[in-house]
Design an enzyme around this catalytic site. Structure first.
Site, PDB file in Angstrom:
ATOM      1  N   GLU A 195     -39.000  66.511 -25.574  1.00  0.00           N
ATOM      2  CA  GLU A 195     -40.013  65.534 -26.071  1.00  0.00           C
ATOM      3  C   GLU A 195     -39.352  64.727 -27.433  1.00  0.00           C
ATOM      4  O   GLU A 195     -40.005  64.782 -28.379  1.00  0.00           O
ATOM      5  CB  GLU A 195     -41.159  66.521 -26.306  1.00  0.00           C
ATOM      6  CG  GLU A 195     -41.774  67.146 -25.283  1.00  0.00           C
ATOM      7  CD  GLU A 195     -43.148  67.857 -25.604  1.00  0.00           C
ATOM      8  OE1 GLU A 195     -43.864  67.636 -24.629  1.00  0.00           O
ATOM      9  OE2 GLU A 195     -43.392  68.180 -26.652  1.00  0.00           O
ATOM     10  N   GLU A 297     -43.482  68.943 -18.053  1.00  0.00           N
ATOM     11  CA  GLU A 297     -44.295  69.918 -18.594  1.00  0.00           C
ATOM     12  C   GLU A 297     -45.824  69.571 -18.086  1.00  0.00           C
ATOM     13  O   GLU A 297     -46.299  68.594 -18.268  1.00  0.00           O
ATOM     14  CB  GLU A 297     -44.283  70.079 -20.031  1.00  0.00           C
ATOM     15  CG  GLU A 297     -42.994  70.674 -20.604  1.00  0.00           C
ATOM     16  CD  GLU A 297     -43.065  70.647 -21.922  1.00  0.00           C
ATOM     17  OE1 GLU A 297     -44.210  70.910 -22.516  1.00  0.00           O
ATOM     18  OE2 GLU A 297     -42.011  70.854 -22.756  1.00  0.00           O
TER      19      GLU A 297
END
Length: 659
Positions: A195, A297
């Site tokens: 991320e 995710e």
């Protein structure tokens, strides 16, 4: 409520009965695993166009820490079984494992969150290989959690320049990955960073981040050649709902010539916008830059219960969008729809990975409390030892699992029916229709008005249908006094064709309000006079995002690339002469040079009260306490002026008589 990279193929040999019973074997990388034979307990709409070579993954990074803490996992028949085998039997073909550089203090105490060092990754990866499960390695290039809120430099890299971090990233990636491959871990994908929306390893500029990304990428390519193995390189971002950001990240990756194969996104439906938007932005990246795309995710809550006493990320108090029922069926529906959203990107869409489906509460008892197990084995979100590395977050919020209500196993380790969604994605599944969730009623009653409890409530069925069904309220409960402001909860029972479910009605006794359409819930806005001064405010419209609303599902949103400058007012007539008070609610951010005030005009006199917005969901409620009218007319309004880039939401306007 439901609204509408590459690994070896998973080959399913199945027989399907009318109730969704499956028999046969699943073969992962040539290794045969007996598939579940139980009837379907959930509805699953088949995913249209899902390719054979599609990653269906699960991140199980906390597995070893959980097991060390006494957690046991079971198959659907109640027999204790290796978690990874249960996942394989339910259609999972890939395991994702995060890796931190050095998640320990000087005394060897783990930071928690699974204590995910290279050794832990090897242990999980070797077990995965027993069941033919390939592995996606997620290098955070940090000693602990890396996400948009923090991208901290590993302790050993603290004094390095960006150029030196290039060499360090190469060495760490090469050595770690080589160890896994030598131990027989079937690595097919490697994430270089986690991320990285706001930075990487302490660097925030792309010119510096590119050195680290290139170091990691070069190591993966070197080992791919050395082992003659096709290992895809993945870059991972989040917040696909932020317009234009993914395009910018892809531009930067191209500008700095980062060598990668897959552009991956996190997608949590609570925060990350619609699935239609997810498909759109990923498809644009795939088509423009020639990359594969995936969701690295995703998760969804199946209950609001807390299993270990450590607050959950998603709870009754969380500010988030709940597009599906918080049930096992709702969780399965979410997974199915995210897979469809990625498939809909076209040939570039290669997979979806569920995040931590097995991070359930550790047992604990009076002799060894779970708090001790969290610290000793790292099975909680963070341990007390992490404070030395991350004092502002882990040092404050250390403790257990904040994810146990988003797992696909119950609090005792038994698989939920939602786990089977992965094995039904291609074929679909049916089961008996039943009530999945009943929406509790909320009744707003103005002061001194009659209270009339609803006769029906909305039921959501496990096949996605919704119906209004009868409800009977507790006959022994007294109705609240509508002359007293307050909030009261009454209990009842909803019933439909022999199915029953408890339900509540929250009765809110609120002040009288003479503002028409005060929260913009009605589509008719004709009573409001909206003046976008010089047409400078770029966005000025009713938002239907409930997370931005103070109450209900709508609010008046504003944003501008130029100066924000507008007024909004409503003229209210027919009032009884007397004294009134006026208030509203607002929140927002990135606002400098603020000149914001509410105002009221009555009998030729103007009343004002200034307000300052600070950040999202920090609600400001300015109030003008006494407004006197003799002719029964009051104009109420708000003036908003601030710098470019400012944004916010207005809601819940109130004009009430002073008692």
């Amino acid at each position: 409520m439901k609204k509408k990279v590459l690994v070896l193929a998973v080959i399913l040999t199945l027989a399907v009965t009318a109730v969704g019973c499956k028999t046969g074997n699943v073969k992962n990388n040539g290794k045969s695993v007996e598939i579940s034979t139980s009837p379907a307990q959930i509805f699953v709409e088949p995913v249209s166009g899902m390719p054979e070579e599609f990653v269906l993954g699960a991140d199980v990074s906390t597995l070893i820490a959980e097991e060390k803490s006494g957690v046991k996992y079971y198959d659907e028949n109640g027999n204790e079984q290796d978690l990874l085998l249960t996942l394989a039997q339910n259609g999972i073909n890939t395991i994702r494992i995060r890796v931190w550089n050095d998640p320990y203090d000087a005394e060897g105490n783990g930071y928690g969150g699974g204590n995910n060092d290279v050794e832990t990754a090897v242990l999980i990866g070797k077990r995965a290989a027993q069941y033919g499960l390939s592995v996606m390695v997620d290098f955070h290039y940090s000693d602990f959690w890396a996400d948009p809120s923090k991208q901290m430099v590993p302790k050993a890299w603290k004094d390095m320049s960006a150029e030196e971090k290039h060499a360090a990233a190469y060495e760490f990636t090469y050595d770690s990955l080589k160890r896994m491959l030598d131990e027989g871990v079937d690595v097919t994908m490697v994430q270089i960073g986690n991320e990285i929306t706001t930075g990487l390893s302490g660097e925030t500029k792309w010119s510096a981040m590119s050195h680290i990304l290139t170091g990691g990428s070069e190591a993966v390519r070197a080992l791919s050649a050395e082992y003659e193995k096709d290992i895809s390189i993945v870059v991972h971002f989040t917040n696909p709902e932020d317009a234009g950001k993914y395009e910018r990240y892809a531009q930067m990756l191209s500008k700095f010539e980062i060598d990668y194969d897959v552009f991956a996104s996190s997608y949590y439906p609570y925060w990350h916008g619609t699935m239609e938007n997810l498909t759109k932005v990923l498809k644009e990246i795939a088509e423009k830059y020639g990359k594969k795309v995936m969701v690295a995710e995703v998760s969804y809550a199946y209950t609001m219960e807390d299993g270990d006493g450590f607050g959950n990320t998603i709870s009754e108090d969380a500010v988030c969008e709940l597009y599906y029922p918080v049930t096992v069926q709702g969780q399965a529906d979410c997974v199915r729809d995210v897979v469809q959203a990625v498939v809909d990107t076209g040939d570039a869409g290669i997979g979806v990975i569920y995040w931590e489906p097995a991070w359930i509460p550790v047992p604990g008892d009076s002799d060894v409390p779970r708090e001790m197990l969290w610290q000793e084995h790292g099975s909680g979100w963070a341990s007390v030892y992490a404070a030395e590395y991350d004092p502002e977050d882990a040092g404050v919020y250390y403790g257990g699992s904040a994810w146990d209500n988003q797992a696909m196993f119950d609090f005792e380790g038994h698989p939920l029916a939602s786990l089977s969604v992965f094995r039904f994605l291609r074929t679909g599944a049916d089961t008996d229709v039943r009530i999945d969730d009943v929406q509790d009623a909320v009744l707003k009653v103005r002061l001194d008005d009659e209270i009339r409890l609803p006769e029906t409530v909305c039921a959501v069925f496990n096949n996605g249908e919704t119906k209004e069904i009868p409800v009977t309220w507790d006959a022994g409960a007294d109705l609240p006094d509508s002359s007293v402001l307050g909030e009261y909860v009454l209990c009842g029972m909803a019933e439909y064709e022999g199915m029953k479910q408890e339900v509540t009605c929250t009765v809110k006794i609120v002040e009288k309000n003479y503002v028409e359409n005060p929260g913009f819930e009605d589509g008719d806005l004709s009573m409001w006079i909206l003046n976008n001064i010089d047409n400078k405010t770029t966005e000025l419209f009713v938002s239907e995002k409930s997370v931005d609303a103070v109450e209900g599902g709508k609010s008046m949103h504003f944003y501008s690339t130029d100066e924000v400058n507008f007024t909004m007012e409503q003229n209210i007539t027919g009032l009884n002469p007397g004294t009134y008070k006026y208030s509203m609610a607002m929140h927002g951010g990135d606002a400098g040079n603020q000149e914001i005030e509410i105002y009221a005009i009555a009998d030729g006199k103007e009343y004002t009260e200034s307000v300052t917005i600070t950040r999202w969901q920090e609600i400001q409620r300015p109030v003008i306490e006494k407004i006197t009218t003799t002719d029964g007319s009051i104009t109420i309004g708000v003036r908003v002026k601030c710098n470019p880039g400012a944004w916010g939401n207005l809601d819940e306007f109130l004009l009430a008589p002073v008692q």
